[in-house]
Design a protein around this motif. Structure first.
Motif, PDB file in Angstrom:
ATOM      1  N   GLY A 128      34.751  45.577  22.445  1.00 34.40           N
ATOM      2  CA  GLY A 128      34.749  44.498  23.353  1.00 34.40           C
ATOM      3  C   GLY A 128      34.030  44.886  24.482  1.00 34.40           C
ATOM      4  O   GLY A 128      33.777  45.847  24.907  1.00 34.40           O
ATOM      5  N   ARG A 129      33.421  43.560  25.082  1.00 33.93           N
ATOM      6  CA  ARG A 129      32.622  43.836  26.361  1.00 33.93           C
ATOM      7  C   ARG A 129      33.179  42.447  27.037  1.00 33.93           C
ATOM      8  O   ARG A 129      33.128  41.444  26.420  1.00 33.93           O
ATOM      9  N   LEU A 130      33.130  42.752  28.435  1.00 34.85           N
ATOM     10  CA  LEU A 130      33.066  41.376  29.392  1.00 34.85           C
ATOM     11  C   LEU A 130      31.724  41.049  29.566  1.00 34.85           C
ATOM     12  O   LEU A 130      31.250  41.871  30.656  1.00 34.85           O
ATOM     13  N   ALA A 131      31.178  40.108  29.355  1.00 34.08           N
ATOM     14  CA  ALA A 131      29.792  39.692  29.619  1.00 34.08           C
ATOM     15  C   ALA A 131      29.852  39.204  31.048  1.00 34.08           C
ATOM     16  O   ALA A 131      30.875  38.890  31.560  1.00 34.08           O
ATOM     17  N   PRO A 174      35.238  48.693  30.820  1.00 32.25           N
ATOM     18  CA  PRO A 174      36.509  48.484  31.571  1.00 32.25           C
ATOM     19  C   PRO A 174      36.241  48.700  33.015  1.00 32.25           C
ATOM     20  O   PRO A 174      37.144  47.828  33.556  1.00 32.25           O
ATOM     21  N   GLN A 175      35.584  49.393  33.548  1.00 32.12           N
ATOM     22  CA  GLN A 175      35.438  49.440  34.894  1.00 32.12           C
ATOM     23  C   GLN A 175      35.040  48.340  35.512  1.00 32.12           C
ATOM     24  O   GLN A 175      35.299  47.921  36.728  1.00 32.12           O
ATOM     25  N   ASP A 176      34.320  47.597  34.780  1.00 30.12           N
ATOM     26  CA  ASP A 176      33.736  46.222  35.507  1.00 30.12           C
ATOM     27  C   ASP A 176      35.080  45.300  35.791  1.00 30.12           C
ATOM     28  O   ASP A 176      34.986  44.463  36.723  1.00 30.12           O
ATOM     29  N   LEU A 177      36.007  45.302  34.913  1.00 26.62           N
ATOM     30  CA  LEU A 177      37.233  44.674  35.160  1.00 26.62           C
ATOM     31  C   LEU A 177      38.111  45.420  36.150  1.00 26.62           C
ATOM     32  O   LEU A 177      38.514  44.666  37.252  1.00 26.62           O
ATOM     33  N   LEU A 178      38.463  46.644  35.952  1.00 25.90           N
ATOM     34  CA  LEU A 178      39.356  47.306  36.831  1.00 25.90           C
ATOM     35  C   LEU A 178      38.933  47.345  38.287  1.00 25.90           C
ATOM     36  O   LEU A 178      39.782  47.276  39.144  1.00 25.90           O
ATOM     37  N   GLY A 179      37.534  47.528  38.396  1.00 24.00           N
ATOM     38  CA  GLY A 179      36.953  47.664  39.692  1.00 24.00           C
ATOM     39  C   GLY A 179      37.228  46.671  40.463  1.00 24.00           C
ATOM     40  O   GLY A 179      37.066  46.478  41.836  1.00 24.00           O
ATOM     41  N   ARG A 180      37.262  45.515  39.776  1.00 27.15           N
ATOM     42  CA  ARG A 180      37.411  44.000  40.506  1.00 27.15           C
ATOM     43  C   ARG A 180      38.999  43.742  40.708  1.00 27.15           C
ATOM     44  O   ARG A 180      39.415  42.933  41.690  1.00 27.15           O
TER      45      ARG A 180
END
Length: 266
Positions: A128-131, A174-180
């Motif tokens: 998966g990826r968060l666009a 994941p860090q794009d999400l967790l960092g937020r």
């Protein structure tokens, strides 16, 4: 929300893997029958609920008939349902089929909570990826949440779950999400599916939760693909007005809906 209650109740169903053919099976397990058995159990054990969340892999084959079969099953429950796609789903078709019922939306406000619903699917791929568009949903949801507590939902796991074969097919960024969200105290919970097993850990102030599939179960901590003999299940969550969470997994009786032994993947 029940009169006088200081919480809302959410039921999570995940990874139902339905087929266009109602009689088809996954590794020898009838996924349509197991989903309905789990829903029977929900109705018996958790009859009062405010919301149903379906966190991906609604279907195994991405077919319209399978999506409509899931809708019919979920409508047996006395609460609105919202869904997000997984790697086996056709995200565009899901959005189209679900549009008349409002099944797909970026977030839902319920009681004192905002529940953010993210699409991590990559067409034709298992990880998966968060666009950028999905990360913008996170930013917008947090910016407008006001005094609400927040739960973030996605399909793919954003952290290591101790299973070597699943590590490369989780969330690739994941860090794009967790960092937020790691330094946002209003975000209390991250909830996902995909891993076909129970998971409950703490990451700072974040509660990290995953839930058994309504069909085949994966063995926890396995280096290679391996199924488990645990029964299918669901998760209930009580989200309290003050930000507290109570949650538990419930499973069907032992020995029901077992996959064929020795499977090496699907």
């Amino acid at each position: 929300m029940s009169l006088g209650a200081d919480f809302v109740c959410v039921v999570q169903l995940t990874d139902s893997h339905l087929f266009a053919d109602a009689g088809a099976d996954l590794l020898g397990l009838d996924t349509h029958a197991s989903l309905n058995a789990v829903i029977d159990m929900v109705l018996e054990q958790t009859p009062e609920m405010d919301l149903v969340l379906a966190t991906g892999d609604i279907t195994q084959d991405g077919s319209e008939d399978a999506y409509r079969r899931f809708i019919a099953a979920s409508q047996r429950l006395p609460a609105p349902c919202y869904w997000i796609p997984g790697n086996h789903d056709d995200a565009e078709l899901m959005a189209e089929v679900g549009k008349p019922l409002g099944l797909s939306r970026p977030w839902v406000d319920l009681g004192n909570w905002r529940i953010v619903l993210l699409d991590t699917s990559i067409s034709g791929a298992v990880p998966g990826r968060l666009a950028a568009s999905q990360l913008q949903i996170v930013d917008d949801a947090l910016a407008s949440a006001e005094e609400r507590h927040v739960m973030v939902c996605l399909h793919h796991q954003p952290v290591d779950i101790g299973s070597d074969w699943m590590a490369p097919i989780g969330l690739l960024n994941p860090q794009d999400l967790l960092g937020r969200i790691q330094h946002r105290p209003e975000v209390k919970v991250v909830l996902w599916g995909h891993i076909h097993q129970q998971f409950d850990q703490q990451l700072g102030h974040l509660r990290l939760l995953a839930t058994p599939s309504t069909c085949v179960q994966f063995a926890a901590g396995s280096s290679d693909f391996a199924t488990d003999t645990l029964a299918p299940g669901y998760r209930w969550l009580r989200l309290y007005d003050d930000g507290r969470i109570e949650t538990a997994v419930r499973r069907l009786p032992e020995g029901l809906f077992l996959p064929e032994p020795g499977a090496v993947g699907y």
